[in-house]
Design a protein around this motif. Sequence first.
Motif, PDB file in Angstrom:
ATOM      1  N   GLU A  34       0.829  -1.210   0.000  1.00  0.00           N
ATOM      2  CA  GLU A  34       0.000   0.000   0.000  1.00  0.00           C
ATOM      3  C   GLU A  34       0.860   1.255   0.000  1.00  0.00           C
ATOM      4  O   GLU A  34       0.576   2.207  -0.719  1.00  0.00           O
ATOM      5  N   LYS A  35       1.928   1.261   0.797  1.00  0.00           N
ATOM      6  CA  LYS A  35       2.789   2.443   0.904  1.00  0.00           C
ATOM      7  C   LYS A  35       3.479   2.762  -0.423  1.00  0.00           C
ATOM      8  O   LYS A  35       3.623   3.920  -0.794  1.00  0.00           O
ATOM      9  N   TYR A  36       3.902   1.738  -1.150  1.00  0.00           N
ATOM     10  CA  TYR A  36       4.680   1.953  -2.365  1.00  0.00           C
ATOM     11  C   TYR A  36       3.903   1.626  -3.644  1.00  0.00           C
ATOM     12  O   TYR A  36       4.494   1.503  -4.720  1.00  0.00           O
ATOM     13  N   ALA A  37       2.605   1.536  -3.554  1.00  0.00           N
ATOM     14  CA  ALA A  37       1.775   1.150  -4.698  1.00  0.00           C
ATOM     15  C   ALA A  37       1.926   2.097  -5.889  1.00  0.00           C
ATOM     16  O   ALA A  37       1.814   1.670  -7.036  1.00  0.00           O
ATOM     17  N   ASN A  38       2.208   3.354  -5.647  1.00  0.00           N
ATOM     18  CA  ASN A  38       2.291   4.343  -6.726  1.00  0.00           C
ATOM     19  C   ASN A  38       3.719   4.748  -7.055  1.00  0.00           C
ATOM     20  O   ASN A  38       3.941   5.792  -7.651  1.00  0.00           O
ATOM     21  N   SER A  39       4.691   3.929  -6.662  1.00  0.00           N
ATOM     22  CA  SER A  39       6.080   4.244  -6.995  1.00  0.00           C
ATOM     23  C   SER A  39       6.656   3.123  -7.854  1.00  0.00           C
ATOM     24  O   SER A  39       6.156   2.014  -7.871  1.00  0.00           O
ATOM     25  N   GLY A  40       7.689   3.440  -8.584  1.00  0.00           N
ATOM     26  CA  GLY A  40       8.301   2.429  -9.434  1.00  0.00           C
ATOM     27  C   GLY A  40       7.407   2.053 -10.598  1.00  0.00           C
ATOM     28  O   GLY A  40       6.623   2.855 -11.085  1.00  0.00           O
ATOM     29  N   CYS A  41       7.522   0.825 -11.048  1.00  0.00           N
ATOM     30  CA  CYS A  41       6.698   0.347 -12.138  1.00  0.00           C
ATOM     31  C   CYS A  41       6.515  -1.160 -11.999  1.00  0.00           C
ATOM     32  O   CYS A  41       7.206  -1.812 -11.238  1.00  0.00           O
ATOM     33  N   SER A  42       5.598  -1.681 -12.746  1.00  0.00           N
ATOM     34  CA  SER A  42       5.370  -3.124 -12.755  1.00  0.00           C
ATOM     35  C   SER A  42       4.920  -3.544 -14.135  1.00  0.00           C
ATOM     36  O   SER A  42       4.470  -2.728 -14.933  1.00  0.00           O
ATOM     37  N   THR A  43       5.070  -4.822 -14.407  1.00  0.00           N
ATOM     38  CA  THR A  43       4.640  -5.399 -15.672  1.00  0.00           C
ATOM     39  C   THR A  43       3.801  -6.626 -15.358  1.00  0.00           C
ATOM     40  O   THR A  43       4.163  -7.411 -14.498  1.00  0.00           O
ATOM     41  N   ARG A  44       2.708  -6.769 -16.064  1.00  0.00           N
ATOM     42  CA  ARG A  44       1.876  -7.950 -15.898  1.00  0.00           C
ATOM     43  C   ARG A  44       1.768  -8.668 -17.232  1.00  0.00           C
ATOM     44  O   ARG A  44       1.604  -8.032 -18.275  1.00  0.00           O
ATOM     45  N   GLY A  45       1.899  -9.978 -17.218  1.00  0.00           N
ATOM     46  CA  GLY A  45       1.791 -10.772 -18.435  1.00  0.00           C
ATOM     47  C   GLY A  45       2.077 -12.221 -18.125  1.00  0.00           C
ATOM     48  O   GLY A  45       2.137 -12.618 -16.969  1.00  0.00           O
ATOM     49  N   ASN A  46       2.289 -13.001 -19.172  1.00  0.00           N
ATOM     50  CA  ASN A  46       2.619 -14.404 -18.941  1.00  0.00           C
ATOM     51  C   ASN A  46       4.103 -14.517 -18.576  1.00  0.00           C
ATOM     52  O   ASN A  46       4.836 -13.525 -18.556  1.00  0.00           O
ATOM     53  N   ALA A  47       4.550 -15.728 -18.279  1.00  0.00           N
ATOM     54  CA  ALA A  47       5.925 -15.926 -17.828  1.00  0.00           C
ATOM     55  C   ALA A  47       6.945 -15.391 -18.834  1.00  0.00           C
ATOM     56  O   ALA A  47       7.938 -14.770 -18.448  1.00  0.00           O
ATOM     57  N   MET A  48       6.705 -15.602 -20.121  1.00  0.00           N
ATOM     58  CA  MET A  48       7.645 -15.123 -21.136  1.00  0.00           C
ATOM     59  C   MET A  48       7.679 -13.596 -21.197  1.00  0.00           C
ATOM     60  O   MET A  48       8.744 -13.005 -21.401  1.00  0.00           O
ATOM     61  N   ASP A  49       6.533 -12.937 -21.008  1.00  0.00           N
ATOM     62  CA  ASP A  49       6.494 -11.470 -20.962  1.00  0.00           C
ATOM     63  C   ASP A  49       7.374 -10.955 -19.822  1.00  0.00           C
ATOM     64  O   ASP A  49       8.137 -10.003 -19.993  1.00  0.00           O
ATOM     65  N   ILE A  50       7.241 -11.580 -18.669  1.00  0.00           N
ATOM     66  CA  ILE A  50       8.005 -11.140 -17.492  1.00  0.00           C
ATOM     67  C   ILE A  50       9.497 -11.397 -17.703  1.00  0.00           C
ATOM     68  O   ILE A  50      10.335 -10.542 -17.400  1.00  0.00           O
ATOM     69  N   LEU A  51       9.848 -12.571 -18.209  1.00  0.00           N
ATOM     70  CA  LEU A  51      11.259 -12.873 -18.469  1.00  0.00           C
ATOM     71  C   LEU A  51      11.861 -11.884 -19.456  1.00  0.00           C
ATOM     72  O   LEU A  51      13.001 -11.434 -19.284  1.00  0.00           O
ATOM     73  N   GLN A  52      11.116 -11.518 -20.485  1.00  0.00           N
ATOM     74  CA  GLN A  52      11.614 -10.538 -21.464  1.00  0.00           C
ATOM     75  C   GLN A  52      11.807  -9.171 -20.801  1.00  0.00           C
ATOM     76  O   GLN A  52      12.795  -8.492 -21.067  1.00  0.00           O
TER      77      GLN A  52
END
Length: 59
Positions: A34-52
């Motif tokens: 909750e504290k850091y929900a709006n900082s940094g970045c994230s990626t959502r996808g399948n395993a290959m998307d994340i590995l890339q």
Amino acid sequence: MDIAGIIIKNGTNDYTLWLPEIPVDEPLLNQIIEKYANSGCSTRGNAMDILQEVKDVFY
């Protein structure tokens, strides 16, 4: 939601892959998310998307 792993940068070309066994209902984990929900970045996808994405960030 389960934490699959956390990558920690220790220094130049020195990383740790941490595979914690933290329950998703752990109050401290929820507070941190909750504290850091709006900082940094994230990626959502399948395993290959994340590995890339990880490959693109580190190379």
